[in-house]
Motif scaffolding. Structure first.
Motif, short mmCIF file in Angstrom:
data_model
loop_
_atom_site.label_atom_id
_atom_site.label_comp_id
_atom_site.label_asym_id
_atom_site.label_seq_id
_atom_site.Cartn_x
_atom_site.Cartn_y
_atom_site.Cartn_z
N ILE A 5 -23.48 -12.31 -25.47
CA ILE A 5 -22.05 -11.98 -25.48
C ILE A 5 -21.57 -11.76 -26.92
N ARG A 6 -22.19 -12.45 -27.86
CA ARG A 6 -21.82 -12.25 -29.26
C ARG A 6 -22.12 -10.82 -29.70
N ASP A 7 -23.27 -10.28 -29.27
CA ASP A 7 -23.60 -8.89 -29.60
C ASP A 7 -22.62 -7.91 -28.96
N ILE A 8 -22.24 -8.21 -27.71
CA ILE A 8 -21.30 -7.34 -27.01
C ILE A 8 -19.95 -7.31 -27.72
N SER A 9 -19.43 -8.49 -28.09
CA SER A 9 -18.13 -8.55 -28.77
C SER A 9 -18.20 -7.87 -30.13
N GLN A 10 -19.32 -8.02 -30.84
CA GLN A 10 -19.48 -7.38 -32.14
C GLN A 10 -19.51 -5.86 -32.00
N ALA A 11 -20.21 -5.38 -30.97
CA ALA A 11 -20.28 -3.94 -30.73
C ALA A 11 -18.92 -3.38 -30.35
N LEU A 12 -18.15 -4.13 -29.57
CA LEU A 12 -16.81 -3.68 -29.19
C LEU A 12 -15.89 -3.59 -30.41
N GLU A 13 -16.03 -4.53 -31.33
CA GLU A 13 -15.23 -4.48 -32.57
C GLU A 13 -15.59 -3.25 -33.39
N LYS A 14 -16.86 -2.86 -33.37
CA LYS A 14 -17.29 -1.70 -34.15
C LYS A 14 -16.73 -0.39 -33.63
#
Length: 251
Positions: free
Chosen positions: A124-133
């Motif tokens: 989920i951390r990767d998903i949230s980071q990708a969404l921020e990008k």
């Protein structure tokens, strides 16, 4: 978390999301329940490569198998039709109902297995980071992250409290009534600890200047590689190929 040195696990979140996207689109383009059912072995093969096959199969068996069997049986019985395969009293299973059940359950299995695998191989951390990008607000991405983390944390906390109750001599095993009585005293500490945890999170975020305006930085970095771009392009081409096949052959 699985070994991050794995090829599948190192892919960018949007690349991993191409799997459920491809599965969802392709099973509606290809009018065959056999094709849809084949998506499950595909997901199992990917899970084996990623090293998460055991956890993935556990999710499939516990969370999906009974649901699919229930839907298949109910749909086979209630669906209208003329060709009766089997009957007992007022209950009858018709050929049209079986075909409809196969189509429906195959799509459920395909889509559910693809999304279960996606969340198994993507943190989920990767998903949230990708969404921020891609421009999503850090507050909204954190809300997504906290939501997905909430249920596992509650489950772990309730287990710890139940073990503490058992150590004090409270009977937590036995009949349904006994387990219900044992669960009631857990609710108070569980709610209070959850509130305390929420307050700690809020304080931690404020100490990291989460609410301040400006560009946010993160120690957790994600990078999209040429491999990610190649996989995404190949999947898009394959979807277009299936769409053309739908129009030219299967329509």
């Amino acid at each position: 978390m699985p070994n991050k040195g794995n090829f599948i696990l190192n892919l960018y979140p949007s690349t991993k999301f191409m799997l459920p996207l491809f599965v969802t689109i392709s099973i509606f383009l290809v009018p065959s329940y056999l094709f849809a059912y084949m998506m499950l072995p595909l997901c199992i093969a990917i899970a084996l490569i990623a090293g998460v096959a055991k956890q993935f199969l556990n999710l499939i068996v516990k969370g999906l198998l009974l649901l699919v069997l229930f839907i298949f049986i109910i749909q086979s019985v209630i669906a209208p039709g003329e060709e009766i395969i089997w009957s007992w009293g007022i209950i009858s299973i018709k050929e049209e109902g079986v075909m409809l059940s196969l189509t429906l359950t195959s799509r459920i299995v395909a889509i559910a297995s693809a999304f279960l695998l996606f969340f198994r191989i993507t943190s989920i951390r990767d998903i949230s980071q990708a969404l921020e990008k891609v421009g999503m607000s850090p507050k909204f991405s954190y809300a997504i992250l906290a939501t997905f983390q909430f249920i596992p944390e509650i489950s772990k906390r309730s287990k710890v409290i139940m073990d503490a109750q058992k150590a004090r001599g409270v009977e937590t095993e036995g009949s349904l009534l006994t387990r219900t009585k044992a669960f009631v005293p857990v609710l108070g500490p569980l709610v209070l600890s959850s509130i305390a945890n929420t307050e700690e999170r809020a304080i931690t975020l404020e100490t990291r200047a989460f609410s301040t305006k400006g560009k946010k930085t993160s120690l957790h970095k994600l990078h999209k590689t040429k491999t990610d771009m190649s996989i995404q392009i190949l999947v898009i081409i394959f979807i277009i190929f299936l769409a053309v096949g739908r129009v030219m052959i299967w329509n």
